[in-house]
Design an enzyme around this catalytic site. Structure first.
Site, PDB file in Angstrom:
ATOM      1  N   ASP A 175     -16.259   9.196   6.033  1.00 32.63           N
ATOM      2  CA  ASP A 175     -14.764   8.321   5.735  1.00 32.63           C
ATOM      3  C   ASP A 175     -13.851   9.259   6.031  1.00 32.63           C
ATOM      4  O   ASP A 175     -14.091  10.533   6.541  1.00 32.63           O
ATOM      5  CB  ASP A 175     -14.831   8.006   3.935  1.00 32.63           C
ATOM      6  CG  ASP A 175     -13.939   6.318   4.336  1.00 32.63           C
ATOM      7  OD1 ASP A 175     -14.742   5.197   4.274  1.00 32.63           O
ATOM      8  OD2 ASP A 175     -12.879   6.869   4.269  1.00 32.63           O
TER       9      ASP A 175
ATOM     10  N   ARG B 180       0.384  -1.290  -0.128  1.00 31.14           N
ATOM     11  CA  ARG B 180       0.405   0.310  -0.353  1.00 31.14           C
ATOM     12  C   ARG B 180       1.211   1.289  -0.057  1.00 31.14           C
ATOM     13  O   ARG B 180       0.183   2.339  -0.486  1.00 31.14           O
ATOM     14  CB  ARG B 180      -0.829   0.194   0.888  1.00 31.14           C
ATOM     15  CG  ARG B 180      -1.751  -0.897   0.606  1.00 31.14           C
ATOM     16  CD  ARG B 180      -3.164  -0.636   2.180  1.00 31.14           C
ATOM     17  NE  ARG B 180      -4.488  -1.958   1.784  1.00 31.14           N
ATOM     18  CZ  ARG B 180      -6.017  -1.628   2.203  1.00 31.14           C
ATOM     19  NH1 ARG B 180      -6.204  -0.703   2.854  1.00 31.14           N
ATOM     20  NH2 ARG B 180      -6.066  -2.654   1.659  1.00 31.14           N
TER      21      ARG B 180
END
Length: 275
Positions: free
Chosen positions: A146, A36
């Site tokens: 979020d 990531r």
């Protein structure tokens, strides 16, 4: 990124991530960190995780910190994930709310909305309910939050590639609620898009969102410690209207909060009602 992450670097990164957003990174997730963060390290021309952590101590590093948090918290998501929460919403909760709050606004919160599939799935369920019962639930709004700015940008656009459309969305709903876009993707209808308001929110921060009748908090609590889970669920309880409902992920539960919520068996599925 260099091939190996030292134990000291990994421990320091675990501490950073938990402090920044509450996520508990397991002791065997070095591979996830590498995959990531690889692009970020390449763009920043950094040799590895140690150099990245060192850069966080410098003034003006907030933008880089946000990029890293973004990369570590963005997850794949599906339309109508797990299916039964949406069946419960359609068959049980919306009829109850339409009866109980016939003249009052109804508000639903999707608390970890990622790229928008969950709140838009909720909106589709609401629209299907309305079409079968004209005049019902006309004043219903969905708030979706979020921590990640990048996923919220995708969600607000409401445009998805075909591979994303295929993850859980039926052909019938695709035809009913999407149109082909100029970019070769699929654009969600203005009617569905207009039901949802997207906001940036870290679940560890204060909730300045108002009151809700239903809160979806699914597949996010698994990343937090037991103490943080309890804190988040206690604060969600404060956002619920009397008799409001909490919907968790299939692998999540309310341990030690029986004084705040009562379990409701839905066969299949379990939801929780505010006491």
């Amino acid at each position: 990124m260099k091939a190996d992450i030292t134990p000291q670097e990994y421990e320091a990164f675990q501490a950073f991530l938990q402090d920044a957003c509450g996520i508990l990174l397991g002791d065997n997730k070095q591979y996830l960190v590498k995959s990531r963060l690889r692009r970020i390290l390449e763009e920043q021309r950094m040799s590895g995780l140690g150099e990245l952590l060192e850069s966080f101590r410098r003034p003006g590093s907030s933008g880089l910190r946000e990029l890293v948090i973004d990369a570590m918290t963005t997850n794949e998501t599906l339309w109508f994930r797990d299916s039964h929460p949406f069946r419960i919403l359609s068959d049980q909760l919306l009829p109850e709310l339409a009866e109980r709050k016939s003249m009052a606004p109804v508000r639903i919160w999707s608390s970890a909305c990622s790229t928008g599939q969950e709140p838009y799935s909720i909106a589709m369920i609401v629209e299907e309910y309305r079409r079968l019962r004209p005049g019902k639930l006309r004043d219903l709004r969905i708030t979706a939050t979020d921590i990640s700015k990048s996923v919220l940008e995708v969600a607000r656009r409401g445009e998805y590639e075909m591979i994303a459309i295929g993850r859980g969305l039926s052909p019938e709903r695709q035809r009913a609620f999407f149109k082909p876009s100029a970019n070769g993707g699929w654009q969600i209808s203005p009617q569905i898009r207009g039901m949802v308001e997207f906001k940036e929110l870290n679940l560890l921060d204060r909730y300045m969102l108002g009151k809700f009748d239903v809160v979806f908090c699914r597949n996010v609590l698994i990343y937090f410690s037991a103490d943080l889970k309890r804190d988040i669920l206690t604060r969600i309880h404060a956002t619920l209207n009397p008799g409001g409902y909490l919907i968790l992920g299939s692998s999540e539960s309310l341990n030690g909060l029986q004084d705040l919520y009562e379990m409701v068996q839905c066969h299949p599925g379990i939801i929780y009602r505010k006491k």
